[in-house]
Design a protein around this motif. Structure first.
Motif, PDB file in Angstrom:
ATOM      1  N   ILE A 303       5.853  51.795 -31.899  1.00  0.00           N
ATOM      2  CA  ILE A 303       6.337  50.558 -32.336  1.00  0.00           C
ATOM      3  C   ILE A 303       7.604  50.466 -32.225  1.00  0.00           C
ATOM      4  CG2 ILE A 303       5.847  48.996 -34.229  1.00  0.00           C
ATOM      5  CD1 ILE A 303       3.135  50.286 -34.854  1.00  0.00           C
ATOM      6  N   GLY A 304       8.688  51.445 -32.794  1.00  0.00           N
ATOM      7  CA  GLY A 304       9.902  51.218 -32.773  1.00  0.00           C
ATOM      8  C   GLY A 304      10.512  50.764 -31.302  1.00  0.00           C
ATOM      9  N   LEU A 305       9.967  51.559 -30.298  1.00  0.00           N
ATOM     10  CA  LEU A 305      10.651  51.057 -28.884  1.00  0.00           C
ATOM     11  C   LEU A 305      10.031  49.710 -28.630  1.00  0.00           C
ATOM     12  CD1 LEU A 305      10.026  54.599 -27.232  1.00  0.00           C
ATOM     13  CD2 LEU A 305      12.050  53.332 -27.436  1.00  0.00           C
ATOM     14  N   MET A 306       9.069  49.365 -28.882  1.00  0.00           N
ATOM     15  CA  MET A 306       8.175  48.089 -28.610  1.00  0.00           C
ATOM     16  C   MET A 306       9.237  46.955 -29.100  1.00  0.00           C
ATOM     17  SD  MET A 306       4.820  46.431 -29.555  1.00  0.00           S
ATOM     18  CE  MET A 306       5.158  46.104 -31.357  1.00  0.00           C
ATOM     19  N   LEU A 312      15.603  43.251 -27.095  1.00  0.00           N
ATOM     20  CA  LEU A 312      16.668  43.165 -25.874  1.00  0.00           C
ATOM     21  C   LEU A 312      16.110  41.750 -24.795  1.00  0.00           C
ATOM     22  CD1 LEU A 312      18.937  44.599 -24.593  1.00  0.00           C
ATOM     23  CD2 LEU A 312      17.287  45.867 -23.408  1.00  0.00           C
ATOM     24  N   MET A 313      14.869  41.837 -24.796  1.00  0.00           N
ATOM     25  CA  MET A 313      14.312  40.882 -23.806  1.00  0.00           C
ATOM     26  C   MET A 313      14.839  39.355 -24.479  1.00  0.00           C
ATOM     27  SD  MET A 313      10.330  39.908 -23.018  1.00  0.00           S
ATOM     28  CE  MET A 313       9.853  39.523 -24.624  1.00  0.00           C
ATOM     29  N   LYS A 314      14.792  39.075 -25.651  1.00  0.00           N
ATOM     30  CA  LYS A 314      15.099  37.868 -26.160  1.00  0.00           C
ATOM     31  C   LYS A 314      16.631  37.546 -26.184  1.00  0.00           C
ATOM     32  CE  LYS A 314      11.128  36.251 -27.507  1.00  0.00           C
ATOM     33  NZ  LYS A 314      10.402  34.958 -26.879  1.00  0.00           N
ATOM     34  N   ILE A 315      17.447  38.681 -26.283  1.00  0.00           N
ATOM     35  CA  ILE A 315      18.972  38.525 -26.322  1.00  0.00           C
ATOM     36  C   ILE A 315      19.111  38.283 -24.621  1.00  0.00           C
ATOM     37  CG2 ILE A 315      21.202  39.701 -26.228  1.00  0.00           C
ATOM     38  CD1 ILE A 315      20.034  41.226 -28.771  1.00  0.00           C
ATOM     39  N   ALA A 316      18.436  38.788 -23.813  1.00  0.00           N
ATOM     40  CA  ALA A 316      18.815  38.823 -22.479  1.00  0.00           C
ATOM     41  C   ALA A 316      18.430  37.326 -21.951  1.00  0.00           C
ATOM     42  CB  ALA A 316      17.805  39.656 -21.413  1.00  0.00           C
ATOM     43  N   GLU A 317      17.227  36.654 -22.467  1.00  0.00           N
ATOM     44  CA  GLU A 317      16.907  35.251 -22.314  1.00  0.00           C
ATOM     45  C   GLU A 317      17.966  34.087 -22.678  1.00  0.00           C
ATOM     46  OE1 GLU A 317      13.029  34.579 -24.022  1.00  0.00           O
ATOM     47  OE2 GLU A 317      11.996  36.094 -22.894  1.00  0.00           O
ATOM     48  N   VAL A 318      18.490  34.591 -23.785  1.00  0.00           N
ATOM     49  CA  VAL A 318      19.461  33.465 -24.349  1.00  0.00           C
ATOM     50  C   VAL A 318      20.749  33.587 -23.401  1.00  0.00           C
ATOM     51  CG1 VAL A 318      20.874  33.109 -26.394  1.00  0.00           C
ATOM     52  CG2 VAL A 318      18.664  33.646 -26.646  1.00  0.00           C
ATOM     53  N   LEU A 328      19.092  36.153 -12.971  1.00  0.00           N
ATOM     54  CA  LEU A 328      18.124  37.252 -12.641  1.00  0.00           C
ATOM     55  C   LEU A 328      18.111  38.487 -13.356  1.00  0.00           C
ATOM     56  CD1 LEU A 328      15.647  38.124 -10.581  1.00  0.00           C
ATOM     57  CD2 LEU A 328      17.512  38.388  -8.914  1.00  0.00           C
ATOM     58  N   LEU A 329      19.746  38.981 -13.183  1.00  0.00           N
ATOM     59  CA  LEU A 329      20.154  40.298 -13.566  1.00  0.00           C
ATOM     60  C   LEU A 329      19.888  40.498 -15.289  1.00  0.00           C
ATOM     61  CD1 LEU A 329      21.463  42.735 -13.617  1.00  0.00           C
ATOM     62  CD2 LEU A 329      23.547  41.945 -13.982  1.00  0.00           C
ATOM     63  N   TYR A 330      20.172  39.318 -15.996  1.00  0.00           N
ATOM     64  CA  TYR A 330      19.906  39.405 -17.264  1.00  0.00           C
ATOM     65  C   TYR A 330      18.389  39.345 -17.788  1.00  0.00           C
ATOM     66  CZ  TYR A 330      24.677  38.540 -18.895  1.00  0.00           C
ATOM     67  OH  TYR A 330      25.848  38.539 -19.190  1.00  0.00           O
ATOM     68  N   VAL A 331      17.435  38.482 -16.995  1.00  0.00           N
ATOM     69  CA  VAL A 331      16.044  38.703 -17.070  1.00  0.00           C
ATOM     70  C   VAL A 331      15.459  40.207 -17.110  1.00  0.00           C
ATOM     71  CG1 VAL A 331      13.861  37.922 -16.548  1.00  0.00           C
ATOM     72  CG2 VAL A 331      15.848  36.238 -16.845  1.00  0.00           C
ATOM     73  N   TRP A 332      15.968  40.767 -15.828  1.00  0.00           N
ATOM     74  CA  TRP A 332      15.490  42.146 -15.637  1.00  0.00           C
ATOM     75  C   TRP A 332      16.147  43.185 -16.332  1.00  0.00           C
ATOM     76  CZ3 TRP A 332      11.298  43.578 -12.664  1.00  0.00           C
ATOM     77  CH2 TRP A 332      10.728  42.652 -12.178  1.00  0.00           C
ATOM     78  N   LEU A 333      17.287  42.900 -17.211  1.00  0.00           N
ATOM     79  CA  LEU A 333      17.893  43.784 -17.957  1.00  0.00           C
ATOM     80  C   LEU A 333      17.506  44.588 -18.563  1.00  0.00           C
ATOM     81  CD1 LEU A 333      20.842  45.332 -18.348  1.00  0.00           C
ATOM     82  CD2 LEU A 333      21.035  43.416 -20.124  1.00  0.00           C
ATOM     83  N   PRO A 334      16.157  44.054 -19.623  1.00  0.00           N
ATOM     84  CA  PRO A 334      15.456  45.003 -20.482  1.00  0.00           C
ATOM     85  C   PRO A 334      14.340  45.911 -19.607  1.00  0.00           C
ATOM     86  CG  PRO A 334      15.297  42.632 -21.242  1.00  0.00           C
ATOM     87  CD  PRO A 334      16.054  42.720 -19.808  1.00  0.00           C
ATOM     88  N   ASN A 335      14.012  45.607 -18.439  1.00  0.00           N
ATOM     89  CA  ASN A 335      13.297  46.359 -17.499  1.00  0.00           C
ATOM     90  C   ASN A 335      14.019  47.657 -16.787  1.00  0.00           C
ATOM     91  OD1 ASN A 335      11.164  44.884 -18.173  1.00  0.00           O
ATOM     92  ND2 ASN A 335      10.839  44.074 -16.148  1.00  0.00           N
ATOM     93  N   ILE A 336      15.190  47.185 -16.839  1.00  0.00           N
ATOM     94  CA  ILE A 336      16.328  48.098 -16.313  1.00  0.00           C
ATOM     95  C   ILE A 336      16.543  49.318 -17.019  1.00  0.00           C
ATOM     96  CG2 ILE A 336      18.774  48.294 -15.047  1.00  0.00           C
ATOM     97  CD1 ILE A 336      18.445  45.799 -13.947  1.00  0.00           C
TER      98      ILE A 336
END
Length: 351
Positions: A303-306, A312-318, A328-336
């Motif tokens: 849950i902590g990792l989730m 991180l996903m919300k920060i990357a979207e903003v 494109l790089l920012y959206v995929w940053l959490p996955n990277i």
């Protein structure tokens, strides 16, 4: 998959309960708003949106719960003693992750946008305050490039009344202006997709002279609609992926400078479902070994990792919606980032 569905059915009621507590006052303000209308027009689409958003996260928690159960029952020890490799152990998990990814991709690109259109319409009518409604209704100081040679300028435009003031259209040949059309008022007719100009004046520029024409009213056509004047990220959520991609392409040709809010929405529809594979590897690697504390410790770590991933996903979207950055790089940053974590945990678990 049963654990995944169970987890999803736990998360959705929690989201609904939080949303009701926030919006109950808005619902009670409208005496003509019935329970059936709230459920049919808002919460039905609310469930579709958040069920799709929670899918990778619910899968993550489900894998941790399921694998921790196997581990606590020492079934994984029996599997490894039978010389089943960790990679082979992951196969069934990836089958489940693939099913979730395919469903999520289909919903993200086709189902959720149409559902969001109805939900956003309800929000604009019953939930948004006057200031928020005003921002969506009025467009001010707007310019648009229709073709390589044609530019338009509008001082103000009401997107609900489909009417605006101080309209200008300029046509250029290179850097030389060939004609300029101005009008005090412009209105759009959805029936025949034409614009009506009131108190208009047209100036045509030639080498040795200028010609000026004027009139009280004239009907004409332009290569845009009032919807093209509203560049809001909320509208991107209401467009199916084909329409959104076409809109981005047309807007680029028209010289719209910042389309990153739309690009973030378009890229996110693919990046979030693909995260199912990354989160699955992390979850299996965390719960693969039997720990002191059992499922509770694994679940707490998971849950902590989730929450770290969502944050991180919300920060990357903003950040991805800011002009001039590679969205494109920012959206995929959490996955990277979490992909690197998944690779490390996978290599460590194989030992």
């Amino acid at each position: 998959m049963v654990t995944f569905l169970f987890t999803l059915l736990i998360l959705i009621p929690i989201a609904i309960a939080i949303d009701i507590s926030e919006k109950i006052d808005n619902f009670l303000e409208h005496t003509d708003l019935g329970l059936y209308q709230i459920i049919d027009e808002y919460y039905k689409n609310f469930i579709i949106y958040y069920a799709n958003t929670f899918m990778p996260l619910a899968l993550f928690i489900a894998v941790i719960l399921f694998t921790s159960k196997l581990s606590s029952n020492t079934e994984i020890i029996a599997i490894t003693n039978a010389r089943v490799s960790f990679t082979r152990f992951l196969y069934p998990y990836f089958v489940g992750a693939t099913l979730v990814t395919i469903i999520s991709l289909g919903m993200n690109h086709f189902v959720v946008p149409n559902s969001s259109k109805e939900r956003k319409k309800f929000e604009r009518e019953y939930i948004k305050n006057n200031r928020q409604k005003h921002e969506l209704k009025y467009v001010r100081e707007f310019s648009l490039q229709l073709t390589d040679s044609t530019y338009i300028f509008i001082r103000s435009f009401d997107t609900e009344a489909n009417a605006g003031y101080d309209f200008t259209s300029e046509v250029y040949d290179g850097i030389e202006m060939k004609s300029k059309l101005v009008s005090d008022r412009i209105s759009f007719s959805e029936k025949d997709s034409t614009f009506t100009l009131s108190n208009w004046k047209l100036r045509k520029i030639f080498k040795d002279r200028d010609s000026i024409f004027s009139g009280s009213k004239i009907d004409t056509a332009f290569n845009f609609t009032p919807r093209d004047l509203i560049y809001k990220s909320a509208l991107a959520q209401e467009m199916p992926s084909g329409e959104l991609q076409e809109f981005i392409g047309v807007s680029k040709k028209r010289g719209v400078k910042n389309l990153n809010a739309y690009l973030v929405e378009f890229y996110k529809r693919t990046s979030l479902p693909i995260a199912s594979y990354i989160l699955t590897i992390i979850a299996v690697a965390l719960a693969f070994r039997k720990r002191r504390g059992g499922t509770g410790v694994n679940l707490a770590i998971g849950i902590g990792l989730m929450f770290m991933y969502v944050f991180l996903m919300k920060i990357a979207e903003v950040l991805g919606a800011v002009a001039g950055v590679n969205s494109l790089l920012y959206v995929w940053l959490p996955n990277i980032v979490f992909g690197c974590v998944a690779i490390y945990l996978y290599l460590n678990a194989r030992k």
